[in-house]
Design an enzyme around this catalytic site. Sequence first.
Site, short mmCIF file in Angstrom:
data_model
loop_
_atom_site.label_atom_id
_atom_site.label_comp_id
_atom_site.label_asym_id
_atom_site.label_seq_id
_atom_site.Cartn_x
_atom_site.Cartn_y
_atom_site.Cartn_z
N GLU A 1 64.57 3.90 -88.24
CA GLU A 1 65.91 3.83 -87.65
C GLU A 1 65.98 4.57 -86.32
O GLU A 1 67.06 4.90 -85.84
CB GLU A 1 66.96 4.39 -88.62
N ASP B 1 69.19 7.97 -83.20
CA ASP B 1 68.89 7.89 -84.63
C ASP B 1 70.14 7.47 -85.38
O ASP B 1 71.24 7.98 -85.11
CB ASP B 1 68.40 9.25 -85.14
N ILE B 2 70.00 6.51 -86.31
CA ILE B 2 71.14 6.07 -87.12
C ILE B 2 71.44 7.13 -88.18
O ILE B 2 70.53 7.56 -88.91
CB ILE B 2 70.86 4.71 -87.78
#
Length: 357
Positions: free
Chosen positions: A273, A230-231
């Site tokens: 994301e 996950d960003i």
Amino acid sequence: MVEQLVSNAALLLAGFYIISLVYKEPITKELSTNRKIGIGVWAGLLGFALMLFGIPISNNVIVDLRHIPIIMVGFYGGPIPAIVSAIIIVASRFLLSVSNAAVMAAVVMLLIGIITAVLSKRLEKYKIWGVFILNIIASGLVVINLHLILASEPNYWFNMFMFVSIALVIGAISAGLMSNMIKSKQLFQKYEQDSTLDYLTKLSNVRQFDEKINHVMDDGSRQVTLMLIDIDYFKNINDTYGHDAGDAILKQLAIILKGNTADGSEAFRNGGEEFSIVLLDCFIDEGNYFAEKIRKETEEYDFRIPDGQSVKITISIGVSSCTDGASTSEGLFKAADEALYKAKLTGRNRVCVADRI
């Protein structure tokens, strides 16, 4: 002669239809060399079939539409199928008879193959009209050849007029048929690709992720490690730089993730994301090493956004493995998700490994 030429044309169109069923890929210049050779062989055999059902108009002289397959596969597939088909047609002509007429016909077919190979790229912008131009050139060469042999024959000019007329009409119909087949196959490929790939990053989508993880876990014969990625603070990136910048970052991160997969392992975009990587034949310690490598590479990478700026981002990763008690795809995913949550909760920009069950 007219009825026999129409029968020849029907055989030609049937041949193109059959090849559309045999080859699932569209005939384009982007095909592999082996595919192009195969299509050239097919076109050559179709030309031979046309000769078998050709029109004998004098001793050892046959009139048919064998030049059209050369033009079709050469125009759409490039020089290789044009030359291959011409060579096969030339060779097969001598199976029917060996004579001066056969030699002259062989020279004409080779010329048509060479001309098509040379001009196909230059004429492709004209689409069907490009095929029409090649057909006029080829028909002209055939008529010149026949004129040298049969100029004194009764009804020569009428026969040549009918031959050229039918050749041009059938050539145009064949080009339209081929063009429609190519467009249909390309559209089908696009729909098929859209159903399996994420439109933005070109990674496999969440549907493919579900199929992959379920398949390898149900199989049970391979060691599976899962990374959920996950960003960090991606919403802030979109708010600060805009959604175009966010999309650019997603695409560049996808390249990093794809570059870290091999041997049946695969990267996916699960949505927004969120990404994942399914590692095969990989134990948890090795998966942790790969995750840390990806985290560090991402942290050090200069992401370029549309306005030219360089942006830094970080990612959080959760890692789980089927050897740690997760015996189902649901269990593997849940363990990795919990590890990802822990990575975010403890400060982000880190890798956390799932607790052993």
